[in-house]
Enzyme design. Structure first.
Site, PDB file in Angstrom:
ATOM      1  N   LYS A 268       0.649  -1.026   0.072  1.00  0.00           N
ATOM      2  CA  LYS A 268       0.005   0.072  -0.181  1.00  0.00           C
ATOM      3  C   LYS A 268       0.987   1.113   0.060  1.00  0.00           C
ATOM      4  CE  LYS A 268      -3.831  -1.850   2.731  1.00  0.00           C
ATOM      5  NZ  LYS A 268      -4.900  -1.798   1.946  1.00  0.00           N
ATOM      6  N   ARG A 342     -10.637 -11.106   1.546  1.00  0.00           N
ATOM      7  CA  ARG A 342     -11.536 -12.147   0.567  1.00  0.00           C
ATOM      8  C   ARG A 342     -10.751 -13.600   0.720  1.00  0.00           C
ATOM      9  NH1 ARG A 342     -11.657  -8.525  -4.419  1.00  0.00           N
ATOM     10  NH2 ARG A 342     -11.280  -6.948  -2.697  1.00  0.00           N
TER      11      ARG A 342
END
Length: 487
Positions: A268, A342
Site C-alpha cells: 500500500k 477475501r
C-alpha cells in the site's frame, strides 16, 4: 470514559456535579415535557434560554447555572422527529459537553419519554452516554479530568431496567471491540489477539477453540496459510460456540481478522497504511457481539469464525500469480496481494458452510470501493438471499447502524474470471465491492448468506454521534439485534 448507571430516585435526590436535562425545539411540545427544565432553572426558564439564544435544536448544548447546581441543557430537536438515533446522539453530545465535571445526573429521559417508550429511551441514553464518552488512552498520559460517573434518574419500571441491562451487555461488547481495534499492531499479533479473545470469554458459556498454524494447515485453509506466510507472526483461527437450550436454528458469524495490512508484496502507499490496524474490525465485531450474546442469551445457536493473519511483505510472502487451491475445490489466482481479506474469509466461509447453519453473516473491512460508493458512515449489505439481507438491514435500523442494500449482478461475475483458475481475487477498479462479494459467494455452499462490507464506518477520522474517532465496533449492535430476532 464515564461509567453509566441508573437509579429509581428523582434527579434532585441524586448527587452530581452537573444535571443534564433535555429541551425540544419549536412551540408544539408535549405536555409536561419541560417540567425538569422548570424544576432546575425556575419558572422563567423559557425567558432565560431565549435570552441566551438556545432554541433546543438537536445536539446543541448549553451550560447554565441552575437553582442548586450547574445545568447542561441538550437540544432534542423537533419532538415529532425524535427517535432512538436522535436521542442516542443527543446523549453522546451531552456526555462529551459535560466532560469537565466529575459526575452527572441525567433527567432528560423524562422529557424523551413523553414521545418514546421508556425502554427505547433507556437504550438510547445508555448507548449514547457510554459509547459517546469513550476514549482510547492506554498509551497516552494526560492530566485532563474526565467525567467519571453518569446516573440516569427516575428509572422505576422493570421493563426499563431490563432495557438498561441489555444495553449494558451490548456496550460491553462494543467497548471491547473498540479497544481491540485501536490497539496498535505491535500489540495484537494473531497469537496475541487470539489469546485476548480467549480471555474475553472467561467465565461465560461461550466455548472458544484456537487453531495454531499446524492445525490450520491440517484443515487445508489455503487463504489463511498464504496471506499469513509473509509475517513472522503466524496465523491463528478462532472458533466461538454459543448454544441456547432448545434452539432449533443456528447462525454463523464470520469476521475478517487482518491485524495489520501492509498490502503484502502489492504494498500500500504510505497514506493508505496508516489506519490498517483496523483491518480486524470484522473479527472484533464478531467477538464483541458474542460477548453480548453470552449475557443476553437469545434463543438461537451461534457459531463464530475468526481467521487472524498479518499481511506482510517478505521473502516468504505469497505472490501475485500464485494459485491457491481451497478445500471446497475452488482455485484462485492471486492478482493482488492487497486483496487478502477475501482470501481468508473464503476459508472461514467454507468452514461455516460445512456446519450447515441456517444462515451466515460475514463482516469485513473489505473494499475501498465501498467507501467510495457509500462514504464512511454507511456500510453495504449484499448476499445470495434478499429476505436474509432484509432481515439484517431491519435489525441494523433497530440497532442504530446504517447499511445499504447492494446487488451481486450475475453478469459482473465475468469480471473476476481468469484463464488459469476458477476465479481471480481481484477485478477491475470499478464495482470493486460487488466483485468482492461475488468472489465470496464462491465459498458459500447452498447456505443463505449476507455479506457486510463495513470498510467505512468501522474506523472514523472524526466523531459522529455515539461513534467516536477511531475504532467504532460497528456491526455489533446489528448482529445482536439480528440474533435476537432470528428464531
Amino acid at each position: 470514559m464515564a461509567a453509566v448507571t441508573w437509579s429509581p430516585k428523582k434527579a434532585s435526590a441524586i448527587a452530581g456535579s452537573v444535571e443534564i436535562v433535555g429541551m425540544f425545539s419549536g412551540t408544539k411540545v408535549p405536555p409536561r415535557a419541560h417540567a425538569n427544565l422548570e424544576a432546575v432553572l425556575g419558572k422563567q426558564f423559557k425567558a432565560t434560554l431565549t435570552r441566551l439564544n438556545f432554541t433546543g435544536e438537536k445536539n446543541t448544548t448549553l451550560l447554565v447555572d441552575g437553582t442548586k447546581r450547574p445545568v447542561l441543557v441538550v437540544g432534542l430537536g423537533d419532538p415529532k422527529k425524535l427517535d432512538l438515533t436522535v436521542l442516542r446522539s443527543a446523549a453522546a453530545s451531552a456526555g462529551r459537553a459535560a466532560s469537565s465535571f466529575a459526575s452527572a445526573t441525567v433527567s432528560l429521559g423524562e422529557t424523551a419519554a413523553t414521545v418514546l417508550k421508556s425502554e427505547e429511551v433507556a437504550t438510547a441514553l445508555y448507548e449514547g452516554f457510554t459509547l459517546g464518552t469513550y476514549t482510547y488512552d492506554v498509551y497516552k498520559k494526560s492530566n485532563k479530568k474526565d467525567l467519571k460517573k453518569i446516573t440516569i434518574a427516575d428509572v422505576t419500571k422493570a421493563t426499563t431496567v431490563a432495557a438498561f441491562k441489555r444495553s449494558s451487555a451490548v456496550c460491553e461488547g462494543v467497548l471491547w471491540a473498540r479497544n481491540a481495534i485501536n490497539t496498535p499492531p505491535n500489540a495484537k499479533a494473531p497469537q496475541v489477539f487470539a489469546a485476548q479473545i480467549q480471555k474475553l470469554f472467561t467465565s461465560t458459556s461461550i466455548k472458544v477453540s484456537v487453531m495454531d498454524e499446524a492445525a490450520i494447515r491440517r484443515k487445508k485453509m489455503a487463504g489463511v496459510i498464504a496471506v499469513g506466510q509473509g509475517s513472522e507472526n503466524r496465523p491463528r483461527f478462532v472458533r466461538l460456540t454459543y448454544r441456547s437450550p432448545g434452539a432449533k436454528k443456528t447462525l454463523a458469524f464470520v469476521g475478517k481478522g487482518v491485524v495489520f495490512d501492509s498490502g503484502g508484496l502489492s504494498i500500500k502507499p504510505g497514506d493508505s497504511m496508516t489506519t490498517m490496524k483496523c483491518d480486524m474490525s470484522g473479527a472484533a465485531a464478531v467477538a464483541g457481539a458474542m460477548k453480548a450474546i453470552a449475557a443476553i442469551k437469545p434463543k438461537v445457536n451461534i457459531e463464530g469464525y475468526i481467521p487472524l493473519v498479518e499481511n506482510m511483505p517478505s521473502g516468504s510472502a505469497y505472490r501475485v500469480d500464485d494459485i491457491l487451491s481451497y478445500r471446497n475445490g475452488v482455485t484462485v489466482e492471486v492478482q493482488n496481494t492487497d486483496a487478502e481479506g477475501r482470501l481468508i474469509l473464503a476459508d472461514a466461509l467454507i468452514e461455516a458452510s460445512e456446519g450447515k447453519p441456517d444462515a451466515i453473516v460475514d463482516l469485513a473491512t473489505l473494499t475501498g470501493s465501498c467507501v467510495v460508493a457509500l462514504g464512511d458512515l454507511i456500510a453495504a449489505a449484499m448476499g445470495n438471499n434478499d429476505k436474509l439481507r432484509a432481515k439484517v438491514i431491519d435489525a441494523s435500523e433497530k440497532a442504530g447502524e446504517r447499511f445499504w442494500p447492494m446487488p451481486l449482478p450475475e453478469d459482473y461475475r465475468t469480471l473476476i474470471d481468469t484463464p488459469v483458475a476458477n476465479v481471480a481475487n481481484a477485478g477491475p477498479r470499478w464495482g470493486g465491492s460487488l466483485t468482492a462479494g461475488l468472489f465470496l459467494r464462491e465459498f458459500v455452499n447452498n447456505v443463505d448468506w449476507c455479506h457486510l462490507d463495513i470498510a467505512g464506518p468501522a474506523f472514523l477520522s472524526k466523531t459522529d454521534g455515539e461513534n467516536t474517532e477511531g475504532g467504532t465496533g460497528f456491526g455489533i449492535r446489528t448482529l445482536v439485534a439480528f440474533a435476537e430476532s432470528y428464531n
